[in-house]
Scaffold this motif. Structure first.
Motif, mmCIF file in Angstrom:
data_model
loop_
_atom_site.group_PDB
_atom_site.id
_atom_site.type_symbol
_atom_site.label_atom_id
_atom_site.label_comp_id
_atom_site.label_asym_id
_atom_site.label_seq_id
_atom_site.Cartn_x
_atom_site.Cartn_y
_atom_site.Cartn_z
ATOM 1 N N LEU A 58 36.990 41.909 34.787
ATOM 2 C CA LEU A 58 37.676 42.854 35.672
ATOM 3 C C LEU A 58 38.175 42.168 36.935
ATOM 4 C CD1 LEU A 58 35.433 46.037 35.346
ATOM 5 C CD2 LEU A 58 37.732 45.687 34.419
ATOM 6 N N ALA A 59 37.440 41.185 37.400
ATOM 7 C CA ALA A 59 37.856 40.465 38.609
ATOM 8 C C ALA A 59 39.111 39.647 38.351
ATOM 9 C CB ALA A 59 36.728 39.563 39.087
ATOM 10 N N GLN A 60 39.374 39.294 37.112
ATOM 11 C CA GLN A 60 40.560 38.511 36.775
ATOM 12 C C GLN A 60 41.813 39.367 36.647
ATOM 13 O OE1 GLN A 60 39.683 36.296 33.245
ATOM 14 N NE2 GLN A 60 38.075 35.075 34.216
ATOM 15 N N ILE A 61 41.654 40.673 36.505
ATOM 16 C CA ILE A 61 42.801 41.566 36.362
ATOM 17 C C ILE A 61 43.405 41.788 37.741
ATOM 18 C CG2 ILE A 61 43.538 43.896 35.730
ATOM 19 C CD1 ILE A 61 41.262 43.925 33.692
ATOM 20 N N PRO A 62 44.735 41.601 37.860
ATOM 21 C CA PRO A 62 45.342 41.808 39.182
ATOM 22 C C PRO A 62 45.248 43.274 39.605
ATOM 23 C CG PRO A 62 47.017 41.277 37.521
ATOM 24 C CD PRO A 62 45.684 41.183 36.862
ATOM 25 N N ALA A 63 45.086 43.486 40.889
ATOM 26 C CA ALA A 63 44.971 44.838 41.424
ATOM 27 C C ALA A 63 46.324 45.526 41.364
ATOM 28 C CB ALA A 63 44.456 44.793 42.856
ATOM 29 N N ASP A 64 46.347 46.801 41.063
ATOM 30 C CA ASP A 64 47.562 47.598 41.038
ATOM 31 C C ASP A 64 47.927 47.944 42.470
ATOM 32 O OD1 ASP A 64 49.704 49.112 40.242
ATOM 33 O OD2 ASP A 64 48.498 50.843 39.630
ATOM 34 N N SER A 65 49.162 47.689 42.845
ATOM 35 C CA SER A 65 49.572 47.951 44.222
ATOM 36 C C SER A 65 49.810 49.428 44.468
ATOM 37 C CB SER A 65 50.840 47.156 44.563
ATOM 38 O OG SER A 65 51.906 47.606 43.728
ATOM 39 N N GLY A 66 49.821 50.218 43.446
ATOM 40 C CA GLY A 66 50.024 51.645 43.609
ATOM 41 C C GLY A 66 51.492 52.024 43.587
#
Length: 72
Positions: A58-66
């Motif tokens: 999960l830490a490797q998945i880029p965060a969604d900027s929304g």
């Protein structure tokens, strides 16, 4: 009087037999508990390892900027 002693002796013999049976059963239950505790510890360790692996993924998945891209 003698028959009362025989009856008492029989009861004491049965009581001693029950006590021995309960001791054996208790020993079996203690072994069973020890085995289940070991299995529980192993499963807890496996769950912890799985949690760490999923957290790392999960830490490797880029965060969604929304923000969503609009296509025109």
């Amino acid at each position: 009087m003698i028959s009362e002693f025989h009856q008492l002796a029989d009861k004491v013999t049965r009581l001693a037999g029950l006590a021995d049976e309960l001791r054996r059963e208790n020993a079996e239950l203690r072994l069973n508990v020890a085995s289940l505790r070991a299995e529980n510890a192993e499963l807890a360790q496996r769950i912890d390892e799985a949690y760490r692996r999923v957290s790392a993924l999960l830490a490797q998945i880029p965060a969604d900027s929304g923000e969503k891209e609009e296509t025109a």
